[in-house]
Scaffold this motif. Sequence first.
Motif, PDB file in Angstrom:
ATOM      1  N   ARG A   1      -2.849   6.234   1.760  1.00 31.54           N
ATOM      2  CA  ARG A   1      -3.965   5.233   2.066  1.00 31.54           C
ATOM      3  C   ARG A   1      -3.674   3.796   2.119  1.00 31.54           C
ATOM      4  O   ARG A   1      -4.112   2.996   2.910  1.00 31.54           O
ATOM      5  N   ALA A   2      -2.876   3.557   0.988  1.00 34.60           N
ATOM      6  CA  ALA A   2      -2.362   2.242   0.825  1.00 34.60           C
ATOM      7  C   ALA A   2      -1.512   1.896   1.899  1.00 34.60           C
ATOM      8  O   ALA A   2      -1.681   0.899   2.152  1.00 34.60           O
ATOM      9  N   SER A   3      -0.598   2.677   2.386  1.00 31.38           N
ATOM     10  CA  SER A   3       0.119   2.282   3.426  1.00 31.38           C
ATOM     11  C   SER A   3      -0.718   1.959   4.556  1.00 31.38           C
ATOM     12  O   SER A   3      -0.433   1.277   5.369  1.00 31.38           O
ATOM     13  N   GLU A   4      -1.747   2.671   4.832  1.00 33.84           N
ATOM     14  CA  GLU A   4      -2.566   2.559   6.153  1.00 33.84           C
ATOM     15  C   GLU A   4      -3.140   1.104   5.797  1.00 33.84           C
ATOM     16  O   GLU A   4      -3.431   0.474   6.993  1.00 33.84           O
ATOM     17  N   LEU A   5      -3.504   0.600   4.780  1.00 30.78           N
ATOM     18  CA  LEU A   5      -4.181  -0.660   4.399  1.00 30.78           C
ATOM     19  C   LEU A   5      -3.051  -1.860   4.471  1.00 30.78           C
ATOM     20  O   LEU A   5      -3.890  -2.903   4.721  1.00 30.78           O
ATOM     21  N   CYS A   6      -1.927  -1.416   4.312  1.00 34.76           N
ATOM     22  CA  CYS A   6      -0.986  -2.438   4.224  1.00 34.76           C
ATOM     23  C   CYS A   6      -0.797  -3.510   5.438  1.00 34.76           C
ATOM     24  O   CYS A   6      -0.254  -2.659   6.500  1.00 34.76           O
TER      25      CYS A   6
ATOM     26  N   LEU B   1       6.698  -6.040   2.179  1.00 35.98           N
ATOM     27  CA  LEU B   1       6.425  -4.784   2.203  1.00 35.98           C
ATOM     28  C   LEU B   1       6.076  -4.022   0.889  1.00 35.98           C
ATOM     29  O   LEU B   1       4.938  -3.751   0.725  1.00 35.98           O
ATOM     30  N   ALA B   2       6.924  -4.245  -0.119  1.00 41.97           N
ATOM     31  CA  ALA B   2       6.631  -3.647  -1.349  1.00 41.97           C
ATOM     32  C   ALA B   2       5.529  -4.297  -1.922  1.00 41.97           C
ATOM     33  O   ALA B   2       4.614  -3.873  -2.573  1.00 41.97           O
ATOM     34  N   GLN B   3       5.436  -5.817  -1.951  1.00 38.54           N
ATOM     35  CA  GLN B   3       4.090  -6.404  -2.527  1.00 38.54           C
ATOM     36  C   GLN B   3       3.089  -5.967  -1.864  1.00 38.54           C
ATOM     37  O   GLN B   3       1.926  -5.898  -2.550  1.00 38.54           O
ATOM     38  N   CYS B   4       2.932  -5.898  -0.367  1.00 35.86           N
ATOM     39  CA  CYS B   4       1.543  -5.576   0.123  1.00 35.86           C
ATOM     40  C   CYS B   4       1.282  -4.197  -0.134  1.00 35.86           C
ATOM     41  O   CYS B   4       0.169  -3.822  -0.477  1.00 35.86           O
ATOM     42  N   HIS B   5       2.239  -3.286  -0.226  1.00 42.90           N
ATOM     43  CA  HIS B   5       1.930  -2.020  -0.680  1.00 42.90           C
ATOM     44  C   HIS B   5       1.387  -1.884  -2.068  1.00 42.90           C
ATOM     45  O   HIS B   5       0.201  -1.183  -2.373  1.00 42.90           O
ATOM     46  N   MET B   6       1.873  -2.685  -2.957  1.00 44.33           N
ATOM     47  CA  MET B   6       1.478  -2.690  -4.343  1.00 44.33           C
ATOM     48  C   MET B   6       0.055  -3.067  -4.348  1.00 44.33           C
ATOM     49  O   MET B   6      -0.830  -2.538  -5.070  1.00 44.33           O
ATOM     50  N   LEU B   7      -0.245  -4.326  -3.793  1.00 43.67           N
ATOM     51  CA  LEU B   7      -1.841  -4.610  -3.857  1.00 43.67           C
ATOM     52  C   LEU B   7      -2.773  -3.815  -3.053  1.00 43.67           C
ATOM     53  O   LEU B   7      -3.700  -3.707  -3.500  1.00 43.67           O
ATOM     54  N   SER B   8      -2.376  -3.218  -2.091  1.00 39.85           N
ATOM     55  CA  SER B   8      -3.266  -2.128  -1.533  1.00 39.85           C
ATOM     56  C   SER B   8      -3.271  -0.813  -2.245  1.00 39.85           C
ATOM     57  O   SER B   8      -4.400  -0.630  -2.252  1.00 39.85           O
ATOM     58  N   TYR B   9      -2.277  -0.582  -3.066  1.00 39.08           N
ATOM     59  CA  TYR B   9      -2.373   0.497  -3.789  1.00 39.08           C
ATOM     60  C   TYR B   9      -3.405   0.364  -5.058  1.00 39.08           C
ATOM     61  O   TYR B   9      -4.269   0.981  -5.485  1.00 39.08           O
ATOM     62  N   LEU B  10      -3.119  -0.750  -5.591  1.00 39.74           N
ATOM     63  CA  LEU B  10      -4.073  -1.136  -6.825  1.00 39.74           C
ATOM     64  C   LEU B  10      -5.491  -1.159  -6.381  1.00 39.74           C
ATOM     65  O   LEU B  10      -6.449  -0.862  -7.069  1.00 39.74           O
ATOM     66  N   HIS B  11      -5.624  -1.796  -5.026  1.00 41.43           N
ATOM     67  CA  HIS B  11      -6.759  -1.668  -4.657  1.00 41.43           C
ATOM     68  C   HIS B  11      -7.628  -0.334  -4.716  1.00 41.43           C
ATOM     69  O   HIS B  11      -8.686   0.037  -4.911  1.00 41.43           O
TER      70      HIS B  11
ATOM     71  N   VAL C   1      -1.908   1.291 -15.229  1.00 41.19           N
ATOM     72  CA  VAL C   1      -1.476   0.281 -16.280  1.00 41.19           C
ATOM     73  C   VAL C   1      -0.054  -0.285 -16.012  1.00 41.19           C
ATOM     74  O   VAL C   1       0.223  -1.343 -16.935  1.00 41.19           O
ATOM     75  N   ASP C   2       0.687   0.236 -15.121  1.00 37.68           N
ATOM     76  CA  ASP C   2       2.050  -0.540 -15.037  1.00 37.68           C
ATOM     77  C   ASP C   2       2.279  -0.159 -13.640  1.00 37.68           C
ATOM     78  O   ASP C   2       1.931   0.980 -13.017  1.00 37.68           O
ATOM     79  N   TYR C   3       3.127  -1.012 -12.901  1.00 31.37           N
ATOM     80  CA  TYR C   3       3.484  -0.623 -11.385  1.00 31.37           C
ATOM     81  C   TYR C   3       5.000  -1.365 -11.024  1.00 31.37           C
ATOM     82  O   TYR C   3       4.923  -2.480 -11.485  1.00 31.37           O
ATOM     83  N   HIS C   4       5.931  -0.723 -10.880  1.00 29.63           N
ATOM     84  CA  HIS C   4       6.906  -1.250 -10.400  1.00 29.63           C
ATOM     85  C   HIS C   4       7.641  -0.597  -9.306  1.00 29.63           C
ATOM     86  O   HIS C   4       7.366   0.699  -8.912  1.00 29.63           O
ATOM     87  N   ASP C   5       8.431  -1.232  -8.297  1.00 23.00           N
ATOM     88  CA  ASP C   5       9.208  -0.854  -7.245  1.00 23.00           C
ATOM     89  C   ASP C   5      10.471  -1.234  -6.970  1.00 23.00           C
ATOM     90  O   ASP C   5      10.925  -2.397  -7.234  1.00 23.00           O
ATOM     91  N   ALA C   6      11.346  -0.332  -6.845  1.00 20.18           N
ATOM     92  CA  ALA C   6      12.422  -0.583  -6.475  1.00 20.18           C
ATOM     93  C   ALA C   6      13.011  -0.281  -4.705  1.00 20.18           C
ATOM     94  O   ALA C   6      13.554   0.489  -4.416  1.00 20.18           O
ATOM     95  N   ALA C   7      12.461  -1.366  -3.963  1.00 22.01           N
ATOM     96  CA  ALA C   7      12.514  -1.161  -2.586  1.00 22.01           C
ATOM     97  C   ALA C   7      13.777  -1.533  -2.068  1.00 22.01           C
ATOM     98  O   ALA C   7      14.511  -2.272  -2.510  1.00 22.01           O
ATOM     99  N   SER C   8      14.086  -0.954  -0.765  1.00 21.61           N
ATOM    100  CA  SER C   8      15.162  -1.213   0.018  1.00 21.61           C
ATOM    101  C   SER C   8      15.033  -1.069   1.372  1.00 21.61           C
ATOM    102  O   SER C   8      14.212  -0.674   1.690  1.00 21.61           O
ATOM    103  N   GLY C   9      15.942  -1.700   2.016  1.00 20.51           N
ATOM    104  CA  GLY C   9      15.833  -1.672   3.518  1.00 20.51           C
ATOM    105  C   GLY C   9      17.383  -1.454   4.266  1.00 20.51           C
ATOM    106  O   GLY C   9      18.164  -1.825   3.450  1.00 20.51           O
TER     107      GLY C   9
END
Length: 161
Positions: free
Chosen positions: A135-140, A67-77, A87-95
């Motif tokens: 929008r990134a969430s919609e695309l993920c 989920l975190a990886q897909c959101h990041m890739l959609s967000y960068l797009h 220029v930088d992106y990191h995520d501390a995801a949890s579930g």
Amino acid sequence: MHDQHGYAVEVRWTGNRGEGTATYRSYGRDHRILADGKQHEIAGSSDRVFRGDSDRWNPEELVIAALAQCHMLSYLHVAAVNGIVVVDYHDAASGTLQQEGDGGRLIEATLRPVVTLASHHDAEDARRAEALHHRASELCFIANSVSFAVRHEPRTLRAES
């Protein structure tokens, strides 16, 4: 566009300690995840609470990571096509996994992306950048495939010049 893309992985159990699954405690949960063309395999197990090896990735962590990886890739797009320079992106995801009888299910995930924008962006750009998470969430693809809530708690920073 209705293109379909196929994905195949192989999961190999490596936890036979000589007795197979003779008892619940007699076997290890270790396994390897492989795919053709991949240089690295993933060392997997179950969560430690289910007699797994905490040094290995468990399936629940892999779902949250996907989920975190897909959101990041959609967000960068969406950032790139909207003129936002990240220029930088990191995520501390949890579930959270909810056990139900002998089974259970993931009931929620929270993504906490911290996005750093190039120094030339202003406060308005930062607001636009934060709004792009929707929008990134919609695309993920992965977020669109799960049946539990995926929340976002984004933060946007600006790089120093």
